[in-house]
Design a protein around this motif. Structure first.
Motif, PDB file in Angstrom:
ATOM      1  N   VAL A   2      -0.328  -0.345   1.137  1.00  0.00           N
ATOM      2  CA  VAL A   2       0.620   0.622   1.684  1.00  0.00           C
ATOM      3  C   VAL A   2       1.754   0.869   0.681  1.00  0.00           C
ATOM      4  O   VAL A   2       2.172   2.015   0.464  1.00  0.00           O
ATOM      5  CB  VAL A   2       1.182   0.145   3.041  1.00  0.00           C
ATOM      6  N   SER A  61       1.781  12.681   0.545  1.00  0.00           N
ATOM      7  CA  SER A  61       0.652  11.895   1.058  1.00  0.00           C
ATOM      8  C   SER A  61      -0.627  12.713   1.190  1.00  0.00           C
ATOM      9  O   SER A  61      -1.732  12.193   1.029  1.00  0.00           O
ATOM     10  CB  SER A  61       1.010  11.295   2.424  1.00  0.00           C
ATOM     11  N   THR A  64      -6.555   0.741   5.714  1.00  0.00           N
ATOM     12  CA  THR A  64      -5.230   1.236   5.347  1.00  0.00           C
ATOM     13  C   THR A  64      -5.049   2.694   5.736  1.00  0.00           C
ATOM     14  O   THR A  64      -4.030   3.077   6.333  1.00  0.00           O
ATOM     15  CB  THR A  64      -5.008   1.071   3.838  1.00  0.00           C
ATOM     16  N   TYR A 113      -2.135   4.480   8.089  1.00  0.00           N
ATOM     17  CA  TYR A 113      -1.011   4.981   7.306  1.00  0.00           C
ATOM     18  C   TYR A 113      -0.235   6.021   8.120  1.00  0.00           C
ATOM     19  O   TYR A 113      -0.829   6.900   8.750  1.00  0.00           O
ATOM     20  CB  TYR A 113      -1.505   5.594   5.996  1.00  0.00           C
TER      21      TYR A 113
END
Length: 312
Positions: free
Chosen positions: A182, A194, A212, A216
């Motif tokens: 992360v 992102s 992950t 997220y």
């Protein structure tokens, strides 16, 4: 005991009778029939631990070597160690910086590998607007290999544990590696946003990429995995991030994979589909537990299309 061979034989015999040493994870209680009382089992464990410690000390005295297990090493929470100092994955991270940075591909390697294998392939096919980031997993003692140190994102109980949901899972180790990745994604997010980041990986690294990405808190561009599987199954679907509930996932798996068995891996992947995630699974005939070169190029092309198209 005067030689390593006797210790190894005794170690294997003891594990067959009594399971792992006390500082390992607590396994399910052994059933009867071994002909030993709990006190006898514990006595043998203590004896073996002392024998191994004496052998290691003799090795150090004879060769002038340091301890094999560095106390400052990042290690799996399966090992009962209270040290806080850890090796950062950023220290050995590979970066390929493009001329015009628009997108980032983060690749997570498999267990007992490092980031060198993927470097060459990704450098050859990456266009000049894609930044490639390949961290190295830390070296940790693996329970499946009698605590031999290998690069891994978390510990595994047996050499057949990947994708096997009947085996004990290193939940704490998974979450620790998740937090590290992360941090890596956050650095890239600050550079290009992102939605211009794809997480990818192979084997245990693919499992971590899935784990992950699905948690997220900001929308990612996509996820691509090879020979991956789902971990921390009980946390689904509650821990799926709303921002990534529509993120596209491409999952490759070799039909002849004898390390992460397709039948077992697909149990978790099927659950993701049932939760409504846009998951595409490609079962590759005659491919084992590796990344086929032709499929590698196809997978990278998929990544490039995702980057160009965005999250649409």
């Amino acid at each position: 005991i005067n030689d390593a061979k006797n210790i190894k034989i005794c170690f294997k015999k003891l594990k067959t009778l009594a399971g792992p040493l006390p500082h390992r994870i607590q396994r399910r209680a052994l059933s009867g029939g071994v002909g030993m009382t709990p006190e006898q089992i514990e006595e043998r464990k203590q004896w073996l631990r002392q024998a191994i410690a004496e052998k290691e000390q003799r090795r150090q005295d004879a060769k002038g070597l340091k301890e094999r297990l560095d106390k400052n090493l990042y290690r799996s929470p399966l090992v009962d160690d209270t040290e806080d100092d850890t090796d950062s994955i950023f220290e050995n991270c590979f970066y390929r910086d493009p001329i015009d940075h628009k997108y980032t591909l983060i690749w997570l390697h498999g267990i007992m590998e490092d980031n060198t294998k993927a470097q060459t392939m990704l450098e050859m096919i990456s266009p000049e607007d894609v930044r490639v980031v390949i961290p190295n997993a830390p070296k940790i003692p693996l329970t499946a290999l009698d605590e031999s140190e290998e690069r891994a994102w978390w510990d595994i109980e047996h050499d057949t544990s990947q994708g096997n949901y009947d085996d004990e899972e290193d939940t704490a180790g998974i979450r620790e590696s998740y937090r590290e990745i992360v941090k890596l994604v956050e650095i890239e997010e600050a550079k290009i946003g992102s939605n211009n980041i794809i997480l990818a990986g192979f084997g245990q690294g693919g499992a971590l990429a899935l784990h992950t990405a699905l948690r997220y808190p900001a929308p990612l561009c996509g996820v691509m995995t090879w020979a991956a599987y789902l971990v921390d199954m009980e946390s689904y679907p509650d821990e799926i991030s709303p921002q990534n509930s529509t993120t596209k996932i491409l999952a490759y798996h070799g039909k002849n994979d004898d390390v992460v068995l397709p039948k077992l891996a697909f149990q978790g992947l099927s659950d993701l589909k049932s939760f409504g995630l846009p998951l595409e699974v490609r079962l590759v005939p005659r491919m084992g537990h590796y990344v086929d070169q032709a499929q590698w190029v196809q997978g990278f092309d998929w990544c490039m299309r995702r980057f160009r198209e965005g999250r649409s």
